[in-house]
Design a protein around this motif. Structure first.
Motif, PDB file in Angstrom:
ATOM      1  N   ASP A  32       1.135  -1.388  -0.036  1.00 50.10           N
ATOM      2  CA  ASP A  32      -0.005   0.061   0.125  1.00 50.10           C
ATOM      3  C   ASP A  32       0.882   1.168   0.031  1.00 50.10           C
ATOM      4  N   ASP A  89       0.482   6.776   4.319  1.00 52.03           N
ATOM      5  CA  ASP A  89       0.611   5.622   4.813  1.00 52.03           C
ATOM      6  C   ASP A  89       1.046   5.735   6.291  1.00 52.03           C
ATOM      7  N   HIS A 113      -4.535   6.626   6.452  1.00 51.53           N
ATOM      8  CA  HIS A 113      -5.752   5.831   6.741  1.00 51.53           C
ATOM      9  C   HIS A 113      -5.639   5.143   7.958  1.00 51.53           C
ATOM     10  N   HIS A 114      -4.738   5.544   8.937  1.00 53.73           N
ATOM     11  CA  HIS A 114      -4.745   4.789  10.292  1.00 53.73           C
ATOM     12  C   HIS A 114      -5.190   5.950  11.286  1.00 53.73           C
ATOM     13  N   VAL A 133      -4.663   3.446   1.569  1.00 52.70           N
ATOM     14  CA  VAL A 133      -4.020   4.861   1.175  1.00 52.70           C
ATOM     15  C   VAL A 133      -4.173   5.058  -0.414  1.00 52.70           C
ATOM     16  N   ASP A 163      -3.487  -4.305   1.416  1.00 54.91           N
ATOM     17  CA  ASP A 163      -4.228  -3.844   2.671  1.00 54.91           C
ATOM     18  C   ASP A 163      -5.600  -4.503   2.848  1.00 54.91           C
TER      19      ASP A 163
HETATM   20 MN   LIG Z   1      -2.192   1.152   4.314  1.00 51.62          MN
END
Ligand SMILES: [Mn+2]
Length: 331
Positions: A32, A89, A113-114, A133, A163
């Motif tokens: 990703d 990421d 996207h965390h 991401v 992912d």
């Molecule tokens: Mn990721």
């Protein structure tokens, strides 16, 4: 035009404003991270910008090893005049390791996207509901009224498949991701190629290692937690190439009654990494956070100083409240 993960207008301005972009990802990059970095660089170059790809590596995962040559471990000298940095990421420069050296003073944008990750300032396009991401990079390209090129589409699909465990982790809320995937396939990306990129090319020894890790796995808390570990001895015997945790978790999580899986790896004397997966009920990001790690509710990880046996004991202990409360009913 379906824009499901719309980037903020300031981010579009950010990508108009500068002549050169340093595109940084996290340490120990995955598909990703690498796919997003490469696709974004290609897109920016098509728009007449300079793009420099930076990653601290290592590129030990077989599926990303061939991309190592496109990345520098850090910037050479001072940043170019009129440049900015994009971090993909992850939401902090710290997670980028040495790749972030010399970039701290530049205008920054984080695309991630965390859910975890402290706000370090800079522009933030952070969407925890995005499965990868790559979805956010694709949304960015589409927000410019453009489409990914064939090569970009391949890279974005590769990252998304990484992912999502080739879509296995997506649930009934994932129609937007599938709609975006359809557009990648229209642009020339092949799911079949993405699958063999992700799963092919593993050394024989890495499969033997998988067998060993499975055979010494322990079932704890009535089988709701399954834990296995890899010491320096296995590293010596099987090497580091093709370590394939996704497949290992996949096998562990098929066991009846299992709720969470843990894989501990001793990286060097006194240093371990711990990976967590959860089926549904356990928030493993919260458990990882107790040790300073992070990630998602169902997949998280951390780096820890300590010997394997100590780390193992404290990780097992951390699951105790989870598996002994009213929710589970069993001791
Ligand atoms: Mn990721």
């Amino acid at each position: 035009m379906h824009q499901d993960y719309s980037p903020p207008p300031e981010l579009l301005e950010f990508f108009e404003r500068y002549a050169c972009y340093y595109i940084v990802g996290h340490k120990e990059p995955d598909g990703d991270c690498v796919g997003s970095q490469l696709a974004l660089a290609s897109f920016l170059r098509r728009r007449g910008k300079d793009a420099v790809l930076i990653s601290a590596g290592p590129f030990t995962r077989t599926e990303i090893a061939s991309y190592e040559g496109s990345f520098s471990p850090r910037i050479a000298g001072a940043p170019a005049v009129g440049s900015a940095a994009v971090v993909l990421d992850c939401s902090s420069l710290k997670r980028a390791g040495d790749a972030a050296l010399g970039l701290e003073s530049l205008p920054l944008a984080f695309i991630d996207h965390h859910a975890s990750g402290e706000d370090e300032g800079g522009l933030r396009f952070v969407v925890p509901s995005a499965p990868a991401v790559t979805c956010l990079v694709q949304a960015l390209i589409e927000a410019f009224g453009d489409k990914p090129s064939r090569e970009e589409a391949e890279l974005l699909l590769f990252g998304l498949c990484t992912d999502t465990g080739f879509f296995r982790h997506l649930d009934e809320r994932s129609a937007p991701a599938f709609a975006m995937t359809a557009r990648l396939v229209e642009a020339g990306a092949s799911p079949k190629r993405a699958f063999s990129m992700m799963n092919g090319g593993k050394p024989f020894a890495s499969r033997k290692l998988m067998a060993e890790l499975l055979s010494k796995a322990e079932a704890l808390y009535g089988g709701r937690l399954i834990l296995t570990w890899m010491g320096l001895e296995e590293q010596r015997r099987y090497g580091l190439v093709g370590r394939d945790s996704d497949m290992l978790y996949q096998l562990i999580m098929t066991v009846e009654g299992v709720e969470a899986a843990v894989v501990i790896r001793q990286e060097k004397p006194g240093e371990c990494t711990v990976g967590f997966r959860s089926r549904e009920l356990v928030d493993v990001a919260a458990i990882a956070a107790q040790f300073g790690g992070g990630g998602h509710r169902l997949a998280a990880g951390l780096h820890l100083y300590g010997e394997l046996e100590q780390v193992k004991a404290s990780v097992i202990e951390a699951f105790k409240p989870v598996f002994t409360d009213a929710q589970s009913g069993v001791k």
